[in-house]
Design an enzyme around this catalytic site. Structure first.
Site, mmCIF file in Angstrom:
data_model
loop_
_atom_site.group_PDB
_atom_site.id
_atom_site.type_symbol
_atom_site.label_atom_id
_atom_site.label_comp_id
_atom_site.label_asym_id
_atom_site.label_seq_id
_atom_site.Cartn_x
_atom_site.Cartn_y
_atom_site.Cartn_z
ATOM 1 N N ARG A 1 63.349 -15.873 55.669
ATOM 2 C CA ARG A 1 62.407 -15.945 54.555
ATOM 3 C C ARG A 1 62.392 -17.361 53.980
ATOM 4 O O ARG A 1 63.253 -18.192 54.298
ATOM 5 C CB ARG A 1 62.797 -14.952 53.453
ATOM 6 C CG ARG A 1 64.177 -15.211 52.876
ATOM 7 C CD ARG A 1 64.396 -14.496 51.559
ATOM 8 N NE ARG A 1 65.774 -14.568 51.124
ATOM 9 C CZ ARG A 1 66.333 -15.623 50.550
ATOM 10 N NH1 ARG A 1 65.632 -16.731 50.351
ATOM 11 N NH2 ARG A 1 67.608 -15.607 50.181
ATOM 12 N N CYS B 1 69.189 -19.765 44.193
ATOM 13 C CA CYS B 1 67.823 -20.245 44.433
ATOM 14 C C CYS B 1 67.731 -21.766 44.380
ATOM 15 O O CYS B 1 66.651 -22.320 44.191
ATOM 16 C CB CYS B 1 66.849 -19.605 43.448
ATOM 17 S SG CYS B 1 66.889 -17.802 43.477
ATOM 18 N N ILE C 1 69.366 -19.836 48.617
ATOM 19 C CA ILE C 1 70.381 -18.792 48.691
ATOM 20 C C ILE C 1 70.361 -17.927 47.435
ATOM 21 O O ILE C 1 70.080 -18.398 46.336
ATOM 22 C CB ILE C 1 71.778 -19.413 48.901
ATOM 23 C CG1 ILE C 1 72.790 -18.331 49.308
ATOM 24 C CG2 ILE C 1 72.246 -20.172 47.657
ATOM 25 C CD1 ILE C 1 74.108 -18.884 49.836
ATOM 26 N N PHE D 1 61.457 -8.991 46.799
ATOM 27 C CA PHE D 1 61.913 -9.320 45.449
ATOM 28 C C PHE D 1 63.219 -8.612 45.134
ATOM 29 O O PHE D 1 63.606 -7.628 45.796
ATOM 30 C CB PHE D 1 60.858 -8.917 44.415
ATOM 31 C CG PHE D 1 60.567 -7.447 44.360
ATOM 32 C CD1 PHE D 1 61.322 -6.579 43.574
ATOM 33 C CD2 PHE D 1 59.520 -6.899 45.098
ATOM 34 C CE1 PHE D 1 61.057 -5.225 43.527
ATOM 35 C CE2 PHE D 1 59.245 -5.538 45.058
ATOM 36 C CZ PHE D 1 60.008 -4.699 44.274
ATOM 37 N N ALA D 2 63.903 -9.111 44.117
ATOM 38 C CA ALA D 2 65.117 -8.482 43.605
ATOM 39 C C ALA D 2 65.087 -8.575 42.087
ATOM 40 O O ALA D 2 64.819 -9.646 41.528
ATOM 41 C CB ALA D 2 66.359 -9.172 44.159
ATOM 42 N N TRP E 1 72.045 -13.774 45.925
ATOM 43 C CA TRP E 1 72.983 -12.666 46.138
ATOM 44 C C TRP E 1 72.245 -11.353 45.972
ATOM 45 O O TRP E 1 71.334 -11.233 45.146
ATOM 46 C CB TRP E 1 74.112 -12.741 45.102
ATOM 47 C CG TRP E 1 75.024 -11.545 45.097
ATOM 48 C CD1 TRP E 1 76.129 -11.348 45.893
ATOM 49 C CD2 TRP E 1 74.932 -10.385 44.272
ATOM 50 N NE1 TRP E 1 76.702 -10.125 45.613
ATOM 51 C CE2 TRP E 1 75.993 -9.515 44.604
ATOM 52 C CE3 TRP E 1 74.040 -9.991 43.262
ATOM 53 C CZ2 TRP E 1 76.186 -8.286 43.980
ATOM 54 C CZ3 TRP E 1 74.224 -8.767 42.638
ATOM 55 C CH2 TRP E 1 75.296 -7.928 42.997
ATOM 56 N N GLY F 1 61.527 -13.985 47.457
ATOM 57 C CA GLY F 1 61.564 -14.757 48.691
ATOM 58 C C GLY F 1 60.880 -13.952 49.775
ATOM 59 O O GLY F 1 61.273 -12.808 50.036
#
Length: 277
Positions: A94, A220, A98, A203-204, A100, A191
């Site tokens: 993606r 990020c 980076i 998404f998160a 988590w 991402g």
């Protein structure tokens, strides 16, 4: 609840991304059934291929992951964990840097065919809009920040519990400038990847996760801002399962789906042999 019937989408899409048919949500695993990242990634690829062949409708996986760090294409060596991070670090295809994933965080992977002409920026804005509307339902005034992807809460902390209180952000690694007192706190990460006109990743939303995981990286790639959760912002627990229903409704609306429903388990979309555990 699984197997719920079709729902008409009210309102209108904020961004024209060409997703105008039915959107199916599949809940892949939460809590003790959280999905390992590699298993979830494999499931994404299977669904992506099926969507490219028009064998399934537009679909969005919703889940929690077991703890993992995922490094997008823009991740620099300085952003990666220093020492033992306590969770796998996986390089992914993606965009972005980076981040988590793990318990207490709602992850969404829309597998949707974008309309022509494909507008990736409009698609990202639609995801952001869905998360902003979701945050608002929990009393969190989230927004966009110029030059930064994702969803943010802004404003100085006042030292009290609640929107600006303790725990509303991650101080980052020792020596990371400016994060501890930053007025900008990221609550939603985005991402994506678009291949053959169909999206992957997504998404998160940080609902009630342990922010200490973010201390081991530069999330990020942004060293001068903090990370937060819905729980930290409102001063009460906002578990992942409390946010799932809200995200479904707002994502369907933001993408412009004509209707949406929940799949009756993953077997409706993929053969049983492809199920994740």
């Amino acid at each position: 609840m699984p197997g719920a019937g079709p729902r008409r989408v009210r309102g209108h899409a904020t961004y024209a991304v060409g997703v105008d048919g039915e959107l199916v949500f599949a809940r892949a695993g939460f809590g003790a059934q959280a999905i390992g990242y590699l298993a979830g990634w494999d499931l994404q690829r299977r669904l992506h291929e099926q969507r490219c062949r028009d064998e399934i409708p537009d679909t969005c996986l919703l889940l929690e992951h077991q703890p993992v760090y995922t490094a997008g294409k823009r991740t620099s060596p300085a952003d990666r964990p220093a020492g033992d991070p306590g969770a796998p670090v996986i390089d992914v295809d993606r965009g972005g840097n980076i981040t988590w994933h793990g318990p207490g965080q709602l992850v969404g992977y829309p597998i949707v065919a974008l309309g022509e002409p494909i507008d990736v920026i409009a698609y990202v804005r639609a995801l952001e809009d869905a998360l902003i509307r979701t945050c608002a339902e929990f009393g969190v005034a989230a927004t966009r920040v110029d030059g930064r992807r994702g969803v943010w809460v802004t404003g100085e902390r006042d030292g009290t519990r609640g929107p600006n209180g303790p725990g509303a952000g991650s101080p980052g690694r020792p020596g990371s400038p400016g994060r501890l007192g930053s007025p900008d706190r990221k609550v939603g990460q985005i991402g994506i990847r678009v291949s053959r006109g169909v999206t992957m990743h997504g998404f998160a939303l940080n609902c009630d996760c342990d922010l200490a995981w973010f201390d081991r990286i530069v999330p990020c790639g942004i060293s001068d801002a903090a990370v937060s959760t819905l729980s930290a912002e409102v001063g009460r627990s906002v578990p992942v399962l409390a946010a799932v229903d809200v995200v479904e409704r707002h994502l369907a609306d933001a993408l412009g789906a004509s209707s949406w429903r929940r799949a009756d388990g993953l077997a409706e979309l993929v053969p049983p042999a492809a199920a994740v555990s």
